[in-house]
Write an enzyme that holds these catalytic residues in place. Structure first.
Site, PDB file in Angstrom:
ATOM      1  N   LYS A 205       0.887  -1.174   0.000  1.00 60.18           N
ATOM      2  CA  LYS A 205       0.000   0.000   0.000  1.00 60.18           C
ATOM      3  C   LYS A 205       0.920   1.218   0.000  1.00 60.18           C
ATOM      4  O   LYS A 205       1.438   1.614   1.026  1.00 60.18           O
ATOM      5  CB  LYS A 205      -0.873  -0.003   1.261  1.00 60.18           C
ATOM      6  CG  LYS A 205      -2.217   0.678   1.142  1.00 60.18           C
ATOM      7  CD  LYS A 205      -2.227   2.192   0.968  1.00 60.18           C
ATOM      8  CE  LYS A 205      -1.712   3.074   2.045  1.00 60.18           C
ATOM      9  NZ  LYS A 205      -1.495   4.464   1.578  1.00 60.18           N
ATOM     10  N   PRO A 206       1.168   1.790  -1.196  1.00 64.18           N
ATOM     11  CA  PRO A 206       2.062   2.953  -1.239  1.00 64.18           C
ATOM     12  C   PRO A 206       1.340   4.210  -0.749  1.00 64.18           C
ATOM     13  O   PRO A 206       0.116   4.214  -0.601  1.00 64.18           O
ATOM     14  CB  PRO A 206       2.401   3.069  -2.727  1.00 64.18           C
ATOM     15  CG  PRO A 206       1.237   2.467  -3.436  1.00 64.18           C
ATOM     16  CD  PRO A 206       0.647   1.428  -2.530  1.00 64.18           C
ATOM     17  N   GLY A 261       6.950   4.860   8.005  1.00 64.61           N
ATOM     18  CA  GLY A 261       6.185   6.107   8.010  1.00 64.61           C
ATOM     19  C   GLY A 261       6.327   6.804   9.342  1.00 64.61           C
ATOM     20  O   GLY A 261       7.322   6.620  10.055  1.00 64.61           O
ATOM     21  N   THR A 263       5.832   8.035  13.221  1.00 66.80           N
ATOM     22  CA  THR A 263       5.732   7.344  14.511  1.00 66.80           C
ATOM     23  C   THR A 263       4.266   7.271  14.947  1.00 66.80           C
ATOM     24  O   THR A 263       3.834   6.261  15.511  1.00 66.80           O
ATOM     25  CB  THR A 263       6.599   8.081  15.552  1.00 66.80           C
ATOM     26  OG1 THR A 263       7.958   7.987  15.114  1.00 66.80           O
ATOM     27  CG2 THR A 263       6.494   7.458  16.931  1.00 66.80           C
ATOM     28  N   GLU A 283       9.550   1.035  10.740  1.00 65.25           N
ATOM     29  CA  GLU A 283      10.637   1.988  10.455  1.00 65.25           C
ATOM     30  C   GLU A 283      10.015   3.367  10.562  1.00 65.25           C
ATOM     31  O   GLU A 283       9.312   3.814   9.649  1.00 65.25           O
ATOM     32  CB  GLU A 283      11.189   1.758   9.043  1.00 65.25           C
ATOM     33  CG  GLU A 283      11.880   0.423   8.833  1.00 65.25           C
ATOM     34  CD  GLU A 283      13.220   0.314   9.534  1.00 65.25           C
ATOM     35  OE1 GLU A 283      13.743   1.354   9.992  1.00 65.25           O
ATOM     36  OE2 GLU A 283      13.734  -0.810   9.644  1.00 65.25           O
ATOM     37  N   ARG A 311      19.411  16.347   1.457  1.00 62.03           N
ATOM     38  CA  ARG A 311      18.981  15.332   0.492  1.00 62.03           C
ATOM     39  C   ARG A 311      17.459  15.264   0.524  1.00 62.03           C
ATOM     40  O   ARG A 311      16.844  15.340   1.592  1.00 62.03           O
ATOM     41  CB  ARG A 311      19.583  13.987   0.915  1.00 62.03           C
ATOM     42  CG  ARG A 311      19.531  12.911  -0.130  1.00 62.03           C
ATOM     43  CD  ARG A 311      20.527  11.812   0.249  1.00 62.03           C
ATOM     44  NE  ARG A 311      20.296  11.342   1.603  1.00 62.03           N
ATOM     45  CZ  ARG A 311      19.832  10.123   1.904  1.00 62.03           C
ATOM     46  NH1 ARG A 311      19.527   9.275   0.953  1.00 62.03           N
ATOM     47  NH2 ARG A 311      19.681   9.748   3.160  1.00 62.03           N
ATOM     48  N   CYS A 317      14.116  10.296   6.807  1.00 64.23           N
ATOM     49  CA  CYS A 317      13.990   9.943   8.231  1.00 64.23           C
ATOM     50  C   CYS A 317      15.343  10.006   8.928  1.00 64.23           C
ATOM     51  O   CYS A 317      15.402  10.196  10.135  1.00 64.23           O
ATOM     52  CB  CYS A 317      13.399   8.554   8.353  1.00 64.23           C
ATOM     53  SG  CYS A 317      14.298   7.351   7.382  1.00 64.23           S
ATOM     54  N   GLU A 416      10.569  16.248  14.285  1.00 62.35           N
ATOM     55  CA  GLU A 416      11.242  15.869  13.049  1.00 62.35           C
ATOM     56  C   GLU A 416      10.858  16.942  12.025  1.00 62.35           C
ATOM     57  O   GLU A 416       9.674  17.066  11.678  1.00 62.35           O
ATOM     58  CB  GLU A 416      10.731  14.491  12.627  1.00 62.35           C
ATOM     59  CG  GLU A 416      11.459  13.897  11.476  1.00 62.35           C
ATOM     60  CD  GLU A 416      10.889  12.531  11.096  1.00 62.35           C
ATOM     61  OE1 GLU A 416       9.703  12.276  11.354  1.00 62.35           O
ATOM     62  OE2 GLU A 416      11.644  11.738  10.522  1.00 62.35           O
TER      63      GLU A 416
HETATM   64  P1  NAP Z   1       2.627   8.530   7.251  1.00 61.48           P
HETATM   65  O1  NAP Z   1       1.643   9.600   7.211  1.00 61.48           O
HETATM   66  O2  NAP Z   1       2.744   7.713   8.485  1.00 61.48           O
HETATM   67  O3  NAP Z   1       2.311   7.595   5.989  1.00 61.48           O
HETATM   68  C1  NAP Z   1       3.053   6.443   5.696  1.00 61.48           C
HETATM   69  C2  NAP Z   1       2.155   5.439   4.996  1.00 61.48           C
HETATM   70  O4  NAP Z   1       1.121   5.046   5.894  1.00 61.48           O
HETATM   71  C3  NAP Z   1       1.442   5.998   3.774  1.00 61.48           C
HETATM   72  O5  NAP Z   1       1.277   4.964   2.843  1.00 61.48           O
HETATM   73  C4  NAP Z   1       0.104   6.413   4.332  1.00 61.48           C
HETATM   74  O6  NAP Z   1      -0.923   6.482   3.368  1.00 61.48           O
HETATM   75  C5  NAP Z   1      -0.152   5.301   5.306  1.00 61.48           C
HETATM   76  N1  NAP Z   1      -1.085   5.631   6.379  1.00 61.48           N
HETATM   77  C6  NAP Z   1      -1.451   6.832   6.849  1.00 61.48           C
HETATM   78  N2  NAP Z   1      -2.318   6.685   7.875  1.00 61.48           N
HETATM   79  C7  NAP Z   1      -2.501   5.348   8.042  1.00 61.48           C
HETATM   80  C8  NAP Z   1      -3.253   4.561   8.944  1.00 61.48           C
HETATM   81  N3  NAP Z   1      -4.006   5.094   9.904  1.00 61.48           N
HETATM   82  N4  NAP Z   1      -3.207   3.211   8.820  1.00 61.48           N
HETATM   83  C9  NAP Z   1      -2.448   2.642   7.862  1.00 61.48           C
HETATM   84  N5  NAP Z   1      -1.698   3.340   6.991  1.00 61.48           N
HETATM   85  C10 NAP Z   1      -1.707   4.673   7.082  1.00 61.48           C
HETATM   86  O7  NAP Z   1       4.102   9.048   6.979  1.00 61.48           O
HETATM   87  P2  NAP Z   1       4.582   9.975   5.777  1.00 61.48           P
HETATM   88  O8  NAP Z   1       4.242  11.356   6.125  1.00 61.48           O
HETATM   89  O9  NAP Z   1       4.130   9.431   4.484  1.00 61.48           O
HETATM   90  O10 NAP Z   1       6.150   9.744   5.831  1.00 61.48           O
HETATM   91  C11 NAP Z   1       6.968  10.497   6.607  1.00 61.48           C
HETATM   92  C12 NAP Z   1       7.393   9.752   7.852  1.00 61.48           C
HETATM   93  O11 NAP Z   1       7.986   8.502   7.500  1.00 61.48           O
HETATM   94  C13 NAP Z   1       8.433  10.493   8.617  1.00 61.48           C
HETATM   95  O12 NAP Z   1       8.150  10.476   9.990  1.00 61.48           O
HETATM   96  C14 NAP Z   1       9.704   9.703   8.334  1.00 61.48           C
HETATM   97  O13 NAP Z   1      10.693   9.829   9.315  1.00 61.48           O
HETATM   98  C15 NAP Z   1       9.195   8.328   8.224  1.00 61.48           C
HETATM   99  N6  NAP Z   1      10.130   7.492   7.475  1.00 61.48           N
HETATM  100  C16 NAP Z   1      10.852   6.560   8.162  1.00 61.48           C
HETATM  101  C17 NAP Z   1      11.771   5.781   7.497  1.00 61.48           C
HETATM  102  C18 NAP Z   1      12.555   4.731   8.240  1.00 61.48           C
HETATM  103  O14 NAP Z   1      13.153   3.883   7.569  1.00 61.48           O
HETATM  104  N7  NAP Z   1      12.604   4.740   9.560  1.00 61.48           N
HETATM  105  C19 NAP Z   1      11.965   5.941   6.133  1.00 61.48           C
HETATM  106  C20 NAP Z   1      11.214   6.905   5.451  1.00 61.48           C
HETATM  107  C21 NAP Z   1      10.294   7.675   6.144  1.00 61.48           C
HETATM  108  P3  NAP Z   1      -1.350   7.922   2.753  1.00 61.48           P
HETATM  109  O15 NAP Z   1      -0.173   8.458   2.088  1.00 61.48           O
HETATM  110  O16 NAP Z   1      -2.436   7.566   1.820  1.00 61.48           O
HETATM  111  O17 NAP Z   1      -1.782   8.740   3.921  1.00 61.48           O
END
Ligand code: NAP
Length: 513
Positions: A205-206, A261, A263, A283, A311, A317, A416
């Site tokens: 699920k991207p 995604g 936390t 992650e 970058r 993250c 963050e």
């Molecule tokens: P996000 O809002 O948590 O979204 C990540 C994924 O989860 C997306 O596919 C999103 O779909 C989905 N999602 C959102 N709400 C959900 C829910 N209630 N249940 C299931 N899935 C759900 O995070 P983001 O804003 O896309 O990404 C940024 C975050 O990712 C940052 O905090 C970053 O540090 C972290 N990150 C961590 C790593 C690591 O390896 N530790 C790597 C990259 C990024 P939608 O897009 O459709 O909302």
């Protein structure tokens, strides 16, 4: 197009903001990579509801395509297909899975340039960075094609003569992979490569912002001959993501969830997985300290900070979130860092071949970053460079920003940032900086620059993070064990440990021998 406009306008309110442009499919040489349907059980299909949503280029707000807005029922259908294929896929030999992954890697490599164009178009990162991500993302498929053949069990000396004891590793089953927008290819391949190598099947699920790269990966999986149902991609808009996540957590057919995604969402999934005691790998977000000690090579520290901080426009993250500089070097570092930023960071549309920094991913992120900067200024921080939206370049562009005299009352110290904002904090000695650096609930990456070998060893051990860059700002590779501690997550991706998330140990006891 008329009907699509209507659906988009009604479902998401996007219609007003979206300038419909020449679709991406017309700009990418291999147009078959730009898909408008999801990929389930080897079939390209729409949402049962018929809904779609537009994919937006964050650099100019143009709609570059549309994909199905699937819901939890569509997702569960994909889980069912992945389960059926798992029954066969788990029976393949390690060598067969290795060959399948290698073939996928080969076609991914053949299409590197096209994949990079898709990533740039939907995420905004400059083409050169997108190409770097494709090389990095593809390398996981290559790496796990090799690791597939090194998933070994153990023979243990039994305490009883008539018994023999063996541990074998088995695939956990169907895995749901939920991924973010900041690395549209690598965050998928880092999980899917390991899952498939282990003998699991998956449903991806991207993120809403970057579904096209995921679908291009599926198109190339299909081209490479990967059996139907082994790799599925379910696209959805932000409105459906929570229910899809819940359905993955609750489905008895899903054995494990691997999430990258925020936390906040990670914690929700953790809670929901408790019900079915599901395997979970998380992650999550970081708050990386980047420490420059007074004996460091300042040139290398400046370059390391530029690479780590800017970058992907600061949207990584592992990005340096708090830059701590020892007081004797603070002013000199600030000056040189500012000059490097001015010389190296060129804002613009990532596809133009000149820009080195693209836009933020969407309006919400732009607003958040702006708020973080304003909060710091209000509380007394000094802006040394930038500090505001770069509206002349585009709605989602933000000036590369350097802020000095940051303190713990400010949002930029605790949150963050996920934007091109570097914040400088002065420290007096090693003991103080370790206390400050570790004073956070996050523990993903940390960096420090020092030329004192004893200090290097001490600080590397004491930093409360899962990964440490020592005199280095870029630490990722397929060979590396990627992951965090504290609220930054559970488990490791990449390296040989990545496979462990997708296998369990089965103990076989042979008796009456
Ligand atoms: P996000 O809002 O948590 O979204 C990540 C994924 O989860 C997306 O596919 C999103 O779909 C989905 N999602 C959102 N709400 C959900 C829910 N209630 N249940 C299931 N899935 C759900 O995070 P983001 O804003 O896309 O990404 C940024 C975050 O990712 C940052 O905090 C970053 O540090 C972290 N990150 C961590 C790593 C690591 O390896 N530790 C790597 C990259 C990024 P939608 O897009 O459709 O909302």
């Amino acid at each position: 197009m008329g009907l699509m406009r209507q659906v988009l306008g009604e479902s998401f309110g996007l219609f007003r903001q979206v300038k419909l442009s020449r679709p991406l499919g017309m700009r990418v040489r291999n147009a078959s990579l730009v898909r408008s349907k999801a990929f389930v059980n080897g079939i390209w299909k729409g949402a049962a509801s018929g809904e779609e949503f537009a994919v937006i280029n964050p650099a100019d707000g143009e709609a570059i395509g549309s994909v199905p807005n699937m819901n939890e029922n569509d997702a569960l259908e994909a889980v069912g297909a992945a389960y059926d294929s798992f029954l066969q896929w788990q029976e393949t030999t390690a060598k067969e899975r290795s060959h399948h992954l290698r073939k996928w890697f080969d076609v991914l490599q053949k299409n590197q340039d096209e994949l990079a164009k898709i990533i740039t178009a939907e995420s905004g990162k400059p083409l050169k960075e997108a190409a770097g991500e494709v090389a990095y993302g593809n390398s996981f498929i290559e790496w796990f094609s090799e690791e597939a053949r090194r998933i070994h069990g153990e023979v243990i000396d039994s305490p009883i003569k008539s018994k023999e004891m063996i541990f074998i590793r088995r695939p956990i089953g169907v895995t749901a992979l939920i991924t973010p927008w900041n690395f549209p290819i690598a965050m998928i391949t880092r999980k899917a490569g390991a899952a498939l190598a282990a003998g699991c099947t998956c449903v991806v699920k991207p993120a809403e912002d970057t579904p096209l790269t995921a679908l291009a990966l599926a198109a190339l999986a299909e081209e490479s001959g990967l059996p139907a149902g082994v790799f599925n991609v379910v696209t959805s808009g932000r409105d459906n993501a929570p229910l899809i996540g819940k359905s993955f957590c609750e489905s008895p057919l899903v054995a494990g969830i691997s999430f990258t995604g925020s936390t906040e969402v990670g914690k929700l999934l953790y809670k929901m997985c408790a019900k079915g005691v599901k395997r979970l790998s998380l992650e999550l977000g970081g708050n990386a300290p980047f420490i420059v000690f007074k004996n460091a090579d300042i040139g290398k520290a400046v370059q390391g900070a530029i690479a780590s901080k800017f970058r992907n426009c600061g949207q990584t993250c592992v990005s340096a979130n708090r830059l701590f500089v020892e007081e004797e070097m603070y002013d000199e570092f600030a000056g040189k860092f500012k000059e490097a930023m001015k010389a190296q960071l060129i804002l613009g549309n990532g596809g133009d071949g000149v820009s080195t920094m693209g836009p933020l991913i969407n309006d919400a992120q732009t607003k958040k970053v702006d708020g973080i900067v304003q909060d710091a200024v209000k509380k007394g921080a000094r802006i040394l460079l930038g500090g505001k939206k770069a509206s002349s370049v585009g709605d989602r562009f933000f000036e590369p920003t350097l802020i000095a005299d940051v303190d713990p009352r400010m949002l930029c110290y605790n949150e963050e940032i996920f934007g091109p904002i570097a914040v400088l904090i002065k420290f007096k000695n090693e003991e103080e900086v370790l206390r400050l650096a570790n004073h956070t609930k996050r523990g993903l990456a940390g960096y420090f620059f020092s030329n004192d070998i004893a200090q290097i060893w001490r600080v590397a051990k004491k930093l409360e993070v899962g990964m440490v860059g020592i005199n280095e700002g870029i630490i990722s590779s397929a060979e590396a064990a990627f992951g965090g501690i504290k609220e930054s997550g559970l488990g490791r991706e990449g390296s040989h440990y990545g496979i462990e998330e997708f296998t369990y140990i089965k103990y076989l006891c042979f008796g009456n021998l």
